[in-house]
Motif scaffolding. Structure first.
Motif, mmCIF file in Angstrom:
data_model
loop_
_atom_site.group_PDB
_atom_site.id
_atom_site.type_symbol
_atom_site.label_atom_id
_atom_site.label_comp_id
_atom_site.label_asym_id
_atom_site.label_seq_id
_atom_site.Cartn_x
_atom_site.Cartn_y
_atom_site.Cartn_z
ATOM 1 N N VAL A 1 -17.670 -26.155 39.071
ATOM 2 C CA VAL A 1 -17.133 -26.018 37.707
ATOM 3 C C VAL A 1 -16.098 -27.117 37.464
ATOM 4 O O VAL A 1 -15.330 -27.471 38.366
ATOM 5 C CB VAL A 1 -16.495 -24.611 37.561
ATOM 6 C CG1 VAL A 1 -15.736 -24.481 36.246
ATOM 7 C CG2 VAL A 1 -17.572 -23.530 37.671
ATOM 8 N N LEU B 1 -26.202 -19.885 38.229
ATOM 9 C CA LEU B 1 -25.370 -20.017 37.028
ATOM 10 C C LEU B 1 -25.939 -19.160 35.914
ATOM 11 O O LEU B 1 -27.133 -19.262 35.602
ATOM 12 C CB LEU B 1 -25.331 -21.474 36.547
ATOM 13 C CG LEU B 1 -24.828 -22.563 37.490
ATOM 14 C CD1 LEU B 1 -24.847 -23.914 36.778
ATOM 15 C CD2 LEU B 1 -23.424 -22.238 37.973
ATOM 16 N N LEU C 1 -25.760 -19.050 32.133
ATOM 17 C CA LEU C 1 -25.279 -20.013 31.138
ATOM 18 C C LEU C 1 -26.085 -19.892 29.853
ATOM 19 O O LEU C 1 -26.872 -18.955 29.690
ATOM 20 C CB LEU C 1 -25.339 -21.441 31.715
ATOM 21 C CG LEU C 1 -26.587 -21.891 32.482
ATOM 22 C CD1 LEU C 1 -27.841 -21.764 31.675
ATOM 23 C CD2 LEU C 1 -26.439 -23.330 32.946
ATOM 24 N N GLN D 1 -20.671 -22.321 30.922
ATOM 25 C CA GLN D 1 -21.550 -23.445 31.249
ATOM 26 C C GLN D 1 -22.745 -23.463 30.295
ATOM 27 O O GLN D 1 -23.137 -22.425 29.752
ATOM 28 C CB GLN D 1 -22.091 -23.326 32.686
ATOM 29 C CG GLN D 1 -21.167 -23.853 33.764
ATOM 30 C CD GLN D 1 -19.960 -22.975 33.999
ATOM 31 O OE1 GLN D 1 -20.072 -21.746 34.000
ATOM 32 N NE2 GLN D 1 -18.794 -23.586 34.178
ATOM 33 N N LEU E 1 -25.655 -30.848 32.087
ATOM 34 C CA LEU E 1 -24.927 -29.585 32.215
ATOM 35 C C LEU E 1 -23.550 -29.759 31.587
ATOM 36 O O LEU E 1 -22.939 -30.832 31.742
ATOM 37 C CB LEU E 1 -24.759 -29.197 33.684
ATOM 38 C CG LEU E 1 -25.972 -28.582 34.379
ATOM 39 C CD1 LEU E 1 -25.708 -28.461 35.868
ATOM 40 C CD2 LEU E 1 -26.320 -27.211 33.781
ATOM 41 N N TYR E 2 -23.080 -28.722 30.914
ATOM 42 C CA TYR E 2 -21.743 -28.720 30.319
ATOM 43 C C TYR E 2 -20.811 -27.918 31.225
ATOM 44 O O TYR E 2 -21.128 -26.798 31.618
ATOM 45 C CB TYR E 2 -21.815 -28.074 28.931
ATOM 46 C CG TYR E 2 -20.522 -28.129 28.144
ATOM 47 C CD1 TYR E 2 -20.251 -29.202 27.300
ATOM 48 C CD2 TYR E 2 -19.583 -27.115 28.245
ATOM 49 C CE1 TYR E 2 -19.070 -29.263 26.578
ATOM 50 C CE2 TYR E 2 -18.398 -27.163 27.532
ATOM 51 C CZ TYR E 2 -18.149 -28.239 26.703
ATOM 52 O OH TYR E 2 -16.979 -28.287 25.988
ATOM 53 N N ASN E 3 -19.683 -28.515 31.537
ATOM 54 C CA ASN E 3 -18.660 -27.878 32.372
ATOM 55 C C ASN E 3 -19.159 -27.510 33.770
ATOM 56 O O ASN E 3 -18.796 -26.479 34.315
ATOM 57 C CB ASN E 3 -18.061 -26.650 31.666
ATOM 58 C CG ASN E 3 -16.741 -26.247 32.317
ATOM 59 O OD1 ASN E 3 -16.112 -27.038 33.026
ATOM 60 N ND2 ASN E 3 -16.330 -25.004 32.096
ATOM 61 N N TYR E 4 -20.033 -28.347 34.303
ATOM 62 C CA TYR E 4 -20.474 -28.153 35.688
ATOM 63 C C TYR E 4 -20.903 -29.495 36.255
ATOM 64 O O TYR E 4 -21.720 -30.186 35.655
ATOM 65 C CB TYR E 4 -21.638 -27.162 35.752
ATOM 66 C CG TYR E 4 -21.846 -26.581 37.124
ATOM 67 C CD1 TYR E 4 -21.099 -25.497 37.564
ATOM 68 C CD2 TYR E 4 -22.789 -27.140 37.996
ATOM 69 C CE1 TYR E 4 -21.275 -24.970 38.837
ATOM 70 C CE2 TYR E 4 -22.968 -26.617 39.271
ATOM 71 C CZ TYR E 4 -22.208 -25.530 39.677
ATOM 72 O OH TYR E 4 -22.388 -25.015 40.944
#
Ligand SMILES: CC(C)(COP(=O)(O)OP(=O)(O)OC[C@H]1O[C@@H](n2cnc3c(N)ncnc32)[C@H](O)[C@@H]1OP(=O)(O)O)[C@@H](O)C(=O)NCCC(=O)NCCS
Length: 395
Positions: free
Chosen positions: A32, A136, A138, A174, A377-380
């Motif tokens: 993260v 995850l 998400l 995420q 990927l967002y925030n990962y």
């Protein structure tokens, strides 16, 4: 700061402010990027430019569905010459946006306040992914679109921030998304491949070219499909549980893949007329041995006197007997998938060069496309995934 890095920073005024790796060297190991709590998330929506308002689309309402369809059919993804544009059908959108756990809060539109016309859209749906050794929960972000007349006004970043806020408020931090364009920073880049089923029409509309020194007759002959190998039958409700097990087992071979519940398979994989096509092969004990699915995503064609659309089938998920260890079986399954797509009147089958697809692309005469799909990927942070380790197919 090095000048190349400085340029990259300036190049992405929005993405440089977001919890995404700014370049590949930012990713030493998975994890993260920003740890947040729901209580950190602001309650008020982001402000839109005056004259615009947020609007939650009711995709089960015919007018809303038509309005989103119209926005996308006139303004969504085009090829570089602006000839072909994705034309997701209203029924497709209704299906794609409502898997188990869907939320209307994540079907986010922007309207002109005065006349209520929908001029931008973004959506999220929940999903479970397996990424290397981690699981995850998400959202998959899709169908980001801003009306052509409102481009380059920095509306897209507001849509992305607002859907992020709404998703964060539910405790999800995420997201996974794909784009044709290169943004900071892809975890995988997969090429498109195309398998002509109606080669004459594809030449007529300029989707493909007749090769030099080839007659149309021999070109057509090249793509003929006659022999089928497996007795594929449309998937039915009673197959859901076995397909879930088979598909999850097949996908578990890849470093990056979706993990499906039975409810998700029921929603995403059972056939829906003109939307999603799925088939199973069974053994003598009526057990599912193979599974294959594709979805219908036509493209409209600009300025063509004879044809309005290319009818494209996109390879969705499949799982061959032997899980791909028997390459001949994989090729037979895909050969029969092509035959079924041809019988359903598709002009072409498109797919990405991911997972085990290399096992059949050459042999079954798929051609390399010009396009590449970038996965993000967002925030990962996630170490690069080679295409043959990618097991996620989005709509
Ligand atoms: C993608 C789209 C919504 C962007 O809107 P826009 O008006 O062109 O761009 P805006 O001025 O609002 O915003 C620009 C920012 O959005 C980013 N952006 C552009 N396309 C993006 C995408 N597909 N996904 C995420 N961000 C994107 C840009 O990189 C830029 O951020 P940066 O300065 O950090 O680089 C718009 O071009 C569009 O609707 N295109 C057709 C449909 C489409 O391609 N949708 C995306 C499918 S993946």
């Amino acid at each position: 700061m090095q000048s190349k890095e400085k340029k990259e920073k300036e190049a992405h005024k929005f993405w440089n402010t977001q919890p995404v790796p700014q370049n590949e060297s930012d990713v030493q190991e998975d994890g993260v990027i920003e740890h947040k709590e729901v209580s950190d998330i602001k309650q008020e929506p982001y402000k839109l430019p005056s004259d615009f308002e947020w609007y939650l689309v009711d995709i089960n309402n015919e007018k809303d569905r038509t309005d989103v369809y119209t926005l996308l059919s006139q303004n969504y993804v085009e090829d570089s010459d602006a000839v072909f544009r994705f034309d997701y059908s209203p029924e497709f959108l209704q299906w794609a946006l409502q898997p188990p756990g869907w939320k209307q809060d994540w079907h986010l539109g922007v309207r002109v306040a005065s006349n209520k016309k929908i001029v931008a859209f973004i959506s999220g749906i929940p999903a479970n992914l397996s990424v290397h050794e981690s699981k995850l929960h998400l959202v998959e972000i899709n169908f980001l679109c801003v009306h052509k007349k409102l481009r380059s006004k920095r509306l897209a970043p507001v849509l992305i921030k607002e859907i992020t806020r709404r998703v964060n408020l539910t405790g999800i931090f995420q997201a996974v998304y794909t784009a044709g364009v290169n943004l900071p920073t892809p975890i995988s880049i997969c090429r498109y491949f195309h398998r002509p089923l109606n080669p004459k029409k594809l030449c007529e509309v300029g989707f493909s070219q007749l090769p030099h020194n080839t007659t149309m007759a021999s070109h057509i002959k090249k793509y003929k499909l006659d022999v089928s190998f497996l007795n594929l039958q449309p998937m039915q409700e009673g197959d859901v549980s076995q397909v879930t097990a088979l598909l999850n087992e097949f996908l578990s071979q890849f470093e990056f893949h979706q993990v499906f519940s039975e409810e998700e398979v029921r929603h995403m994989m059972l056939p829906i007329k003109d939307v999603v096509f799925s088939y199973v092969a069974k053994d003598e004990n009526d057990n599912v041995t193979d599974f294959t699915a594709f979805y219908s995503l036509p493209s409209s064609i600009a300025r063509n006197p004879k044809h309005t659309h290319i009818h494209a089938a996109y390879l969705f998920y499949y799982a061959p007997k032997g899980l791909g260890k028997d390459q001949t079986r994989s090729r037979h399954l895909m050969n029969d998938t092509l035959i079924l797509a041809k019988q359903a009147n598709f002009d072409v089958v498109n797919c990405l060069g991911l997972s085990h697809n290399q096992q059949f692309l050459d042999e079954l005469k798929f051609g390399k496309g010009d396009g590449y799909l970038h996965y993000y990927l967002y925030n990962y942070r996630c170490k690069t995934i080679q295409p043959e380790q990618m097991g996620l197919v989005m709509l």
